[in-house]
Write a protein that holds these residues in place. Structure first.
Motif, short mmCIF file in Angstrom:
data_model
loop_
_atom_site.label_atom_id
_atom_site.label_comp_id
_atom_site.label_asym_id
_atom_site.label_seq_id
_atom_site.Cartn_x
_atom_site.Cartn_y
_atom_site.Cartn_z
N CYS A 11 0.86 -1.18 0.00
CA CYS A 11 0.00 0.00 0.00
C CYS A 11 0.89 1.22 0.00
O CYS A 11 1.72 1.38 0.89
CB CYS A 11 -0.87 0.01 1.25
N ALA A 15 -0.62 7.42 -0.79
CA ALA A 15 -2.04 7.27 -1.12
C ALA A 15 -2.89 7.17 0.14
O ALA A 15 -4.00 7.72 0.19
CB ALA A 15 -2.25 6.04 -1.99
N ILE A 16 -2.37 6.51 1.16
CA ILE A 16 -3.11 6.36 2.41
C ILE A 16 -3.25 7.71 3.10
O ILE A 16 -4.35 8.12 3.49
CB ILE A 16 -2.41 5.35 3.35
N SER A 19 -5.57 10.26 1.27
CA SER A 19 -6.95 9.85 1.02
C SER A 19 -7.95 10.77 1.71
O SER A 19 -7.77 11.15 2.88
CB SER A 19 -7.17 8.42 1.53
N PRO A 50 -8.76 4.12 4.76
CA PRO A 50 -8.13 4.49 3.48
C PRO A 50 -7.29 3.36 2.89
O PRO A 50 -7.27 3.17 1.68
CB PRO A 50 -7.25 5.69 3.82
N HIS A 54 -7.82 1.58 -0.74
CA HIS A 54 -6.75 1.65 -1.73
C HIS A 54 -6.20 0.26 -2.08
O HIS A 54 -5.78 0.02 -3.22
CB HIS A 54 -5.62 2.53 -1.19
N CYS A 55 -6.19 -0.63 -1.13
CA CYS A 55 -5.59 -1.96 -1.30
C CYS A 55 -6.57 -3.00 -0.74
O CYS A 55 -6.55 -3.29 0.45
CB CYS A 55 -4.25 -2.01 -0.58
N SER A 79 0.63 -2.92 5.03
CA SER A 79 -0.49 -3.76 4.72
C SER A 79 -0.73 -4.89 5.72
O SER A 79 -1.64 -5.69 5.54
CB SER A 79 -0.31 -4.35 3.33
#
Length: 126
Positions: A11, A15-16, A19, A50, A54-55, A79
């Motif tokens: 992940c 991006a996390i 978010s 998030p 995303h994952c 993750s």
């Protein structure tokens, strides 16, 4: 004692944290709060929603542990996920729970011992 699982995908931390699902107004948590929680359900991970969005594999891993042990949560920004899975047997060498056998291909699972107490117990003033 606990169990942790990591999906094979990663992940992206950016991006996390970027978010719109990330809650940014959670009340601060202090060590004394964790020590006072005898039920073991204190706190939450604001990065979990998030990360799961995303994952998807993070959510799958958490759900597998949730179904098996009832208390799964993601650690850090993903993750990996974990759950309290039982205790050590009467001889103190063998856990009373086992790693789920239905891990998807490429995933890593580990049974881990819990600490008897937090390493910082006694460090912070009351």
């Amino acid at each position: 004692d606990g169990v942790s699982k990591s999906p094979k995908s990663e992940c992206a931390t950016s991006a996390i944290f970027g978010s719109p699902l990330l809650v940014r107004d959670t009340e601060a948590v202090i060590l004394a709060g964790f020590l006072a929680d005898t039920a073991g359900g204190f706190g939450r991970n604001d990065l979990q929603a998030p990360a799961e969005a995303h994952c998807a594999e993070v959510g799958v891993a958490r759900e597998i542990l949730q179904r098996r042990f009832g208390n799964a949560r993601m650690t850090g920004s993903g993750s990996a996920v974990f759950a309290r899975a039982g205790s050590m047997g009467t001889n103190g060498a063998e856990p009373t729970a086992a790693m789920p056998a239905d891990l998807p291909p490429g995933w890593v699972g580990r049974m881990c011992r819990s600490l008897e107490q937090h390493p910082l117990v006694g460090w912070a003033p009351d």
